[in-house]
Write an enzyme that holds these catalytic residues in place. Structure first.
Site, PDB file in Angstrom:
ATOM      1  N   TYR A   1       6.241  10.044  17.157  1.00  0.00           N
ATOM      2  CA  TYR A   1       6.484   9.907  15.720  1.00  0.00           C
ATOM      3  C   TYR A   1       7.769  10.618  15.321  1.00  0.00           C
ATOM      4  O   TYR A   1       8.606  10.060  14.601  1.00  0.00           O
ATOM      5  CB  TYR A   1       5.292  10.473  14.961  1.00  0.00           C
ATOM      6  CG  TYR A   1       5.374  10.300  13.465  1.00  0.00           C
ATOM      7  CD1 TYR A   1       5.233   9.041  12.882  1.00  0.00           C
ATOM      8  CD2 TYR A   1       5.578  11.393  12.621  1.00  0.00           C
ATOM      9  CE1 TYR A   1       5.291   8.871  11.506  1.00  0.00           C
ATOM     10  CE2 TYR A   1       5.641  11.229  11.253  1.00  0.00           C
ATOM     11  CZ  TYR A   1       5.500   9.972  10.692  1.00  0.00           C
ATOM     12  OH  TYR A   1       5.571   9.819   9.330  1.00  0.00           O
TER      13      TYR A   1
ATOM     14  N   SER B   1       0.850  -1.194   0.000  1.00  0.00           N
ATOM     15  CA  SER B   1       0.000   0.000   0.000  1.00  0.00           C
ATOM     16  C   SER B   1       0.886   1.245   0.000  1.00  0.00           C
ATOM     17  O   SER B   1       2.071   1.178   0.311  1.00  0.00           O
ATOM     18  CB  SER B   1      -0.922   0.032   1.230  1.00  0.00           C
ATOM     19  OG  SER B   1      -0.164   0.177   2.424  1.00  0.00           O
TER      20      SER B   1
ATOM     21  N   VAL C   1       6.676  -6.283  11.317  1.00  0.00           N
ATOM     22  CA  VAL C   1       8.044  -5.781  11.497  1.00  0.00           C
ATOM     23  C   VAL C   1       8.377  -5.499  12.962  1.00  0.00           C
ATOM     24  O   VAL C   1       9.537  -5.209  13.283  1.00  0.00           O
ATOM     25  CB  VAL C   1       8.313  -4.521  10.644  1.00  0.00           C
ATOM     26  CG1 VAL C   1       8.206  -4.833   9.170  1.00  0.00           C
ATOM     27  CG2 VAL C   1       7.395  -3.373  11.051  1.00  0.00           C
TER      28      VAL C   1
ATOM     29  N   LYS D   1      11.184   8.977  13.667  1.00  0.00           N
ATOM     30  CA  LYS D   1      11.665   9.395  12.355  1.00  0.00           C
ATOM     31  C   LYS D   1      12.965  10.198  12.454  1.00  0.00           C
ATOM     32  O   LYS D   1      13.814  10.142  11.553  1.00  0.00           O
ATOM     33  CB  LYS D   1      10.585  10.221  11.637  1.00  0.00           C
ATOM     34  CG  LYS D   1       9.333   9.419  11.308  1.00  0.00           C
ATOM     35  CD  LYS D   1       9.646   8.224  10.408  1.00  0.00           C
ATOM     36  CE  LYS D   1       8.404   7.519   9.914  1.00  0.00           C
ATOM     37  NZ  LYS D   1       8.703   6.393   9.006  1.00  0.00           N
TER      38      LYS D   1
ATOM     39  N   ASP E   1       4.346  -7.313   4.500  1.00  0.00           N
ATOM     40  CA  ASP E   1       3.223  -6.532   5.012  1.00  0.00           C
ATOM     41  C   ASP E   1       2.332  -7.456   5.833  1.00  0.00           C
ATOM     42  O   ASP E   1       2.410  -8.678   5.702  1.00  0.00           O
ATOM     43  CB  ASP E   1       2.426  -5.921   3.852  1.00  0.00           C
ATOM     44  CG  ASP E   1       1.713  -4.627   4.246  1.00  0.00           C
ATOM     45  OD1 ASP E   1       0.803  -4.714   5.088  1.00  0.00           O
ATOM     46  OD2 ASP E   1       2.067  -3.551   3.721  1.00  0.00           O
TER      47      ASP E   1
END
Length: 262
Positions: free
Chosen positions: A167, A15, A60, A171, A36
């Protein structure tokens, strides 16, 4: 390095940005191993792409699940003769939450763990488990290149907004590890590059409310719209093919800089 007759492992591959990347590399003759959790979508994409695509249902955040997918990919690559050429670590989640809420309750540790385990730990785990097969691959070309690792950071790593502590931490860590990863792997002829997109069409952005989305689009300079997955995929392919791209973080953001509040 050219994608043709090389196998690329793509997490989050059925996706959004991962799927666009898979389609782009596949169109150039690559074999794509799609990791996935969505098995229904995975089976559909394999039917679409044909024999040069393989799907592995993978979490994952689970190291054994990654191990099974990597081992399965290695066996598949032996059957096809298309050596592993790299990893695109595209699996990621966003779970907004203030570090302390209006009730004076801190952000739950489970929320932090959920984001960090997928975005950071999952990225590193997939890379480390694939590396033994890349470091022993036959070097190619005048420079003796063996492969590439492509990671996904975010504009939030540099100007994250309220509610993005977890988040942005995940990142930002991906962005920070890019150069030392490239330095660790330089002797093997393996490159490491990170792409930091801003607002792009994806499953994550589909969950945004209209006000949040419109607010983000207003602070984009040009073009004033969300990026398309195909635009991201084109940069991935450039990273694969351009050997001078190494140890760096590439912002793909239309000059967007997110304000602290919308």
């Amino acid at each position: 390095m050219k994608p043709t007759n090389r196998t690329f492992i793509i997490s989050g591959g059925v996706s959004g940005l991962g799927l666009a990347t898979a389609r782009n590399l596949h169109s150039e003759g690559a074999y794509v191993s799609l990791l996935d959790l969505n098995s229904t979508a995975g089976e559909e994409i394999v039917k679409e792409l044909g024999e040069r695509a393989q799907f592995f249902e993978t979490d994952v955040a689970d190291t054994e699940s990654i191990a099974a997918a990597v081992e399965g990919t290695v066996e598949w690559s032996k059957q096809t003769g298309a050596a592993i050429g790299g990893v695109v670590a595209g699996a990621g989640v966003g779970l907004p939450g203030l570090i302390i809420d209006k009730k004076n309750e801190p952000l739950s540790l489970s929320s932090l763990d959920f984001v960090l385990n997928i975005n950071l730990r999952g990225t590193l785990d997939l890379i480390r488990q694939t590396l033994p097969y890349l470091t022993t691959a036959t070097p190619e070309g005048l420079d003796g290149e063996r492969g590439i690792l492509i990671m996904i950071s975010s504009a939030a790593a540099f100007d994250g907004q309220m509610g993005q502590v977890a988040y942005a931490a995940s990142k930002g860590a991906v962005a920070s590890l890019t150069l030392p990863l490239a330095r660790d792997l330089s002797k093997y002829g393996i490159r490491a590059v990170t792409i930091a997109p801003s607002l792009f069409e994806s499953n994550m952005t589909k969950m945004m409310g209209p006000k949040v989305r419109q607010g983000l689009e207003r602070v984009m300079e040009f073009p004033r719209r969300a990026g398309q997955p195909e635009e991201f995929a084109r940069l991935v392919r450039e990273c694969v093919e351009n050997q001078m791209l190494n140890g760096t973080v590439l912002r793909l953001d239309g000059a967007m800089r997110m304000p602290s509040k919308l």
